[in-house]
Design a protein around this motif. Structure first.
Motif, PDB file in Angstrom:
ATOM      1  N   ALA A 292       0.841  -1.194   0.000  1.00  0.00           N
ATOM      2  CA  ALA A 292       0.000   0.000   0.000  1.00  0.00           C
ATOM      3  C   ALA A 292       0.876   1.244   0.000  1.00  0.00           C
ATOM      4  O   ALA A 292       2.105   1.172   0.084  1.00  0.00           O
ATOM      5  CB  ALA A 292      -0.916  -0.009   1.224  1.00  0.00           C
ATOM      6  N   THR A 293       0.233   2.393  -0.097  1.00  0.00           N
ATOM      7  CA  THR A 293       0.901   3.689  -0.027  1.00  0.00           C
ATOM      8  C   THR A 293       0.462   4.411   1.240  1.00  0.00           C
ATOM      9  O   THR A 293      -0.467   3.978   1.942  1.00  0.00           O
ATOM     10  CB  THR A 293       0.535   4.552  -1.239  1.00  0.00           C
ATOM     11  OG1 THR A 293      -0.878   4.841  -1.183  1.00  0.00           O
ATOM     12  CG2 THR A 293       0.854   3.820  -2.545  1.00  0.00           C
TER      13      THR A 293
ATOM     14  N   TRP B 183       0.227  -2.173   9.627  1.00  0.00           N
ATOM     15  CA  TRP B 183       0.688  -1.444   8.452  1.00  0.00           C
ATOM     16  C   TRP B 183       2.099  -0.966   8.771  1.00  0.00           C
ATOM     17  O   TRP B 183       2.296  -0.104   9.621  1.00  0.00           O
ATOM     18  CB  TRP B 183      -0.225  -0.260   8.149  1.00  0.00           C
ATOM     19  CG  TRP B 183      -1.566  -0.664   7.595  1.00  0.00           C
ATOM     20  CD1 TRP B 183      -2.486  -1.488   8.173  1.00  0.00           C
ATOM     21  CD2 TRP B 183      -2.127  -0.241   6.351  1.00  0.00           C
ATOM     22  NE1 TRP B 183      -3.585  -1.616   7.363  1.00  0.00           N
ATOM     23  CE2 TRP B 183      -3.399  -0.852   6.239  1.00  0.00           C
ATOM     24  CE3 TRP B 183      -1.697   0.606   5.318  1.00  0.00           C
ATOM     25  CZ2 TRP B 183      -4.226  -0.658   5.141  1.00  0.00           C
ATOM     26  CZ3 TRP B 183      -2.526   0.815   4.229  1.00  0.00           C
ATOM     27  CH2 TRP B 183      -3.769   0.178   4.136  1.00  0.00           C
TER      28      TRP B 183
ATOM     29  N   VAL C  14       3.783  -0.906   3.584  1.00  0.00           N
ATOM     30  CA  VAL C  14       3.669   0.426   2.988  1.00  0.00           C
ATOM     31  C   VAL C  14       4.919   0.672   2.148  1.00  0.00           C
ATOM     32  O   VAL C  14       5.998   0.924   2.681  1.00  0.00           O
ATOM     33  CB  VAL C  14       3.496   1.513   4.065  1.00  0.00           C
ATOM     34  CG1 VAL C  14       3.418   2.897   3.419  1.00  0.00           C
ATOM     35  CG2 VAL C  14       2.255   1.239   4.904  1.00  0.00           C
TER      36      VAL C  14
ATOM     37  N   ASP D 152      -3.115   5.260   1.003  1.00  0.00           N
ATOM     38  CA  ASP D 152      -3.990   4.162   1.419  1.00  0.00           C
ATOM     39  C   ASP D 152      -4.106   4.125   2.945  1.00  0.00           C
ATOM     40  O   ASP D 152      -5.187   3.920   3.495  1.00  0.00           O
ATOM     41  CB  ASP D 152      -3.448   2.824   0.913  1.00  0.00           C
ATOM     42  CG  ASP D 152      -3.403   2.732  -0.605  1.00  0.00           C
ATOM     43  OD1 ASP D 152      -4.333   3.259  -1.248  1.00  0.00           O
ATOM     44  OD2 ASP D 152      -2.440   2.144  -1.126  1.00  0.00           O
ATOM     45  N   LEU D 153      -2.966   4.325   3.612  1.00  0.00           N
ATOM     46  CA  LEU D 153      -2.981   4.314   5.073  1.00  0.00           C
ATOM     47  C   LEU D 153      -3.835   5.449   5.616  1.00  0.00           C
ATOM     48  O   LEU D 153      -4.553   5.268   6.614  1.00  0.00           O
ATOM     49  CB  LEU D 153      -1.551   4.413   5.613  1.00  0.00           C
ATOM     50  CG  LEU D 153      -1.393   4.510   7.131  1.00  0.00           C
ATOM     51  CD1 LEU D 153      -2.021   3.311   7.823  1.00  0.00           C
ATOM     52  CD2 LEU D 153       0.080   4.641   7.516  1.00  0.00           C
TER      53      LEU D 153
ATOM     54  N   ASP E  36       6.370   3.057   0.108  1.00  0.00           N
ATOM     55  CA  ASP E  36       6.223   4.468  -0.250  1.00  0.00           C
ATOM     56  C   ASP E  36       7.321   5.275   0.433  1.00  0.00           C
ATOM     57  O   ASP E  36       7.911   4.833   1.425  1.00  0.00           O
ATOM     58  CB  ASP E  36       4.843   4.966   0.208  1.00  0.00           C
ATOM     59  CG  ASP E  36       4.338   6.164  -0.588  1.00  0.00           C
ATOM     60  OD1 ASP E  36       5.089   6.702  -1.417  1.00  0.00           O
ATOM     61  OD2 ASP E  36       3.173   6.557  -0.367  1.00  0.00           O
TER      62      ASP E  36
ATOM     63  N   GLY F  76      -6.470   6.546   4.505  1.00  0.00           N
ATOM     64  CA  GLY F  76      -7.864   6.149   4.450  1.00  0.00           C
ATOM     65  C   GLY F  76      -8.268   5.158   5.519  1.00  0.00           C
ATOM     66  O   GLY F  76      -9.471   4.932   5.739  1.00  0.00           O
ATOM     67  N   ARG F  77      -7.288   4.553   6.196  1.00  0.00           N
ATOM     68  CA  ARG F  77      -7.570   3.561   7.233  1.00  0.00           C
ATOM     69  C   ARG F  77      -7.044   3.964   8.601  1.00  0.00           C
ATOM     70  O   ARG F  77      -7.213   3.223   9.570  1.00  0.00           O
ATOM     71  CB  ARG F  77      -6.896   2.215   6.856  1.00  0.00           C
ATOM     72  CG  ARG F  77      -7.447   1.520   5.628  1.00  0.00           C
ATOM     73  CD  ARG F  77      -8.804   0.882   5.905  1.00  0.00           C
ATOM     74  NE  ARG F  77      -8.796   0.053   7.097  1.00  0.00           N
ATOM     75  CZ  ARG F  77      -8.338  -1.213   7.118  1.00  0.00           C
ATOM     76  NH1 ARG F  77      -7.850  -1.772   6.023  1.00  0.00           N
ATOM     77  NH2 ARG F  77      -8.394  -1.909   8.242  1.00  0.00           N
TER      78      ARG F  77
END
Length: 453
Positions: free
Chosen positions: A356-357, A410, A436, A360-361, A438, A363-364
């Motif tokens: 993920a990026t 994450w 992650v 994305d994190l 990124d 958003g969670r």
């Protein structure tokens, strides 16, 4: 005319050198895989007449003794170094002739180690290059805490004195060619740029622009954890390393891989982190060959534990085996080439986890079931961190997984490579994990709250 060839050891963040004239040359701080040095000498059409160590290395296994044996070269080692083999003991001010009108002069520069010695290459009596090992580096110095804790402050002060000695004795235009500083944890700071001179260092190196008390205080405050495998490098180099063996390891089939995992051995997948996340042998760890595989694998693995390497190609396997041998992981227990389809037994399916990026994190992040894990070093976290994140540096994670709260982990680092290692450790331990992949500045850009350290 003289020449200086640089031998880059990118995985370890070090450099070695071959310097000489028309007929003969000296190798400075050579790596364990001496074929690189010999090839450089062949290209130049010279004989290696001398091998010089600036110090007993703490971050890699030296090839100096073997190179001297193979070439018949004189092996120059600082006289104060406590070693178990025959060598030419080098004292302050000693000179040796390398080629016509080309000499090497020893300059005692304690600090990185008590016996550290730099070498000035002189042509017709004038200094033309300085091989400074772990003394004066590009914008920093070698760290002084790798020998004995009680000596650390004394050696830090010695670094200051040694840097000033080099600055006084060598002309400003003299190129400074250090061994450390290009990613090695032997350096107290990383090089900004590839080249420097005595004059440039006089203008900006803390050791040369700060008073000794300020320099020592800031140097000691900035020191971070020492890679665990360093404890084995100095003794290996002092006793005389064994000859390197880069012959291919035994071939591991799917049954053998499963048996080694069941026995608690380490199975290391060298493929890139994207391929690993998409599918891998459950229980294996990901140390991608394109990263600092030797540094981080040697740091994390219990010393002496058997390791099986999984690679996508024979070339990837051979390169990793060479890199690991440089830090004393000499012989993989076994190896396999290909992919998960050939590494899994019939009926088994590959394990996987998502990538993920930071967007994305974001958003969670408010989801209470999400645990954000930061595996960067202390100094990196001090520059800013994601609010609410748990901090366990990568080299401590395998011993502290049990400290993580329940939930989906994450995990991030500064760019993704260490996060991938951490994700593989967590996945093997049965945790639900998201890697992650990124760059850390993207965290703030994604709207995550980044607090000052």
């Amino acid at each position: 005319m003289f020449f200086v060839d640089t031998i880059e050891l990118e995985g370890l963040g070090n450099r070695s050198y071959l310097a000489g004239g028309a007929h003969t040359a000296v190798a400075v701080d050579p790596p364990r895989d001496i074929d690189q040095v010999i090839a450089a000498a062949v290209r130049r059409g010279v004989r290696v007449s001398h091998v010089a160590e600036t110090h007993i290395h703490n971050d890699y296994v030296s090839g100096g003794l073997e190179l001297a044996r193979v070439t018949g070269a004189a092996y120059l080692v600082p006289a104060a170094a406590d070693v178990s083999f025959e060598r030419v003991a080098v004292h302050d001010g000693d000179t040796v002739e390398i080629d016509s009108d080309l000499t090497l002069r020893a300059i005692t520069t304690p600090g990185h180690t008590p016996h550290h010695t730099s070498y000035a290459l002189q042509e017709a009596g004038a200094g033309v290059t300085a091989f400074t090992g772990g003394s004066l580096l590009i914008g920093s110095v070698g760290r002084p805490d790798l020998v004995e804790p009680r000596l650390t402050e004394r050696l830090a002060r010695a670094q200051h004195t040694s840097a000033h000695r080099l600055a006084v004795e060598l002309p400003d235009e003299t190129p400074v060619l250090p061994t450390h500083g290009f990613g090695s944890f032997c350096s107290s700071g990383q090089a900004e740029g590839d080249t420097t001179t005595i004059g440039k260092e006089k203008a900006g190196n803390p050791a040369l622009v700060q008073d000794v008390d300020t320099f020592v205080a800031e140097l000691l405050a900035g020191l971070e954890d020492v890679p665990a495998y360093y404890a084995h490098m100095g003794p290996a180099n002092a006793s005389g390393p064994e000859q390197i063996d880069l012959t291919p390891p035994a071939v591991a089939d799917a049954e053998g891989i499963a048996a080694r995992l069941a026995a608690g051995e380490w199975v290391v997948d060298l493929r890139n982190r994207v391929a690993f996340a998409e599918g891998h042998v459950a229980g294996s760890f990901n140390f991608e060959a394109g990263g600092k595989v030797a540094t981080y694998l040697a740091w994390l693995i219990p010393w002496g534990k058997p390791v099986t390497l999984l690679a996508e190609s024979p070339e990837q396997l051979a390169a990793a085996q060479r890199e690991l041998a440089r830090v004393g992981i000499d012989r993989p227990a076994a190896a396999a080439v290909g992919g998960p389809a050939s590494w899994l037994r019939d009926g088994e399916t590959p394990a996987s986890f998502p990538r993920a990026t930071f967007a994305d994190l974001a958003g969670r992040h408010d989801d209470e079931s999400v645990v954000v894990l930061d595996v960067r070093r202390d100094s990196e976290r001090a520059g800013g961190y994601v609010a609410g994140s748990v901090h366990i540096p990568i080299h401590l994670l395998h011993r502290r997984i049990g400290e993580l709260p329940a939930g989906e982990v994450w995990v991030h680092c500064a760019s993704g490579m260490r996060a991938a290692i951490a994700a593989s450790l967590l996945d093997a331990a049965g945790r639900e994990v998201v890697s992650v992949d990124d760059e850390f500045p993207a965290a703030a850009e994604a709207g995550l709250t980044v607090r000052a350290g």
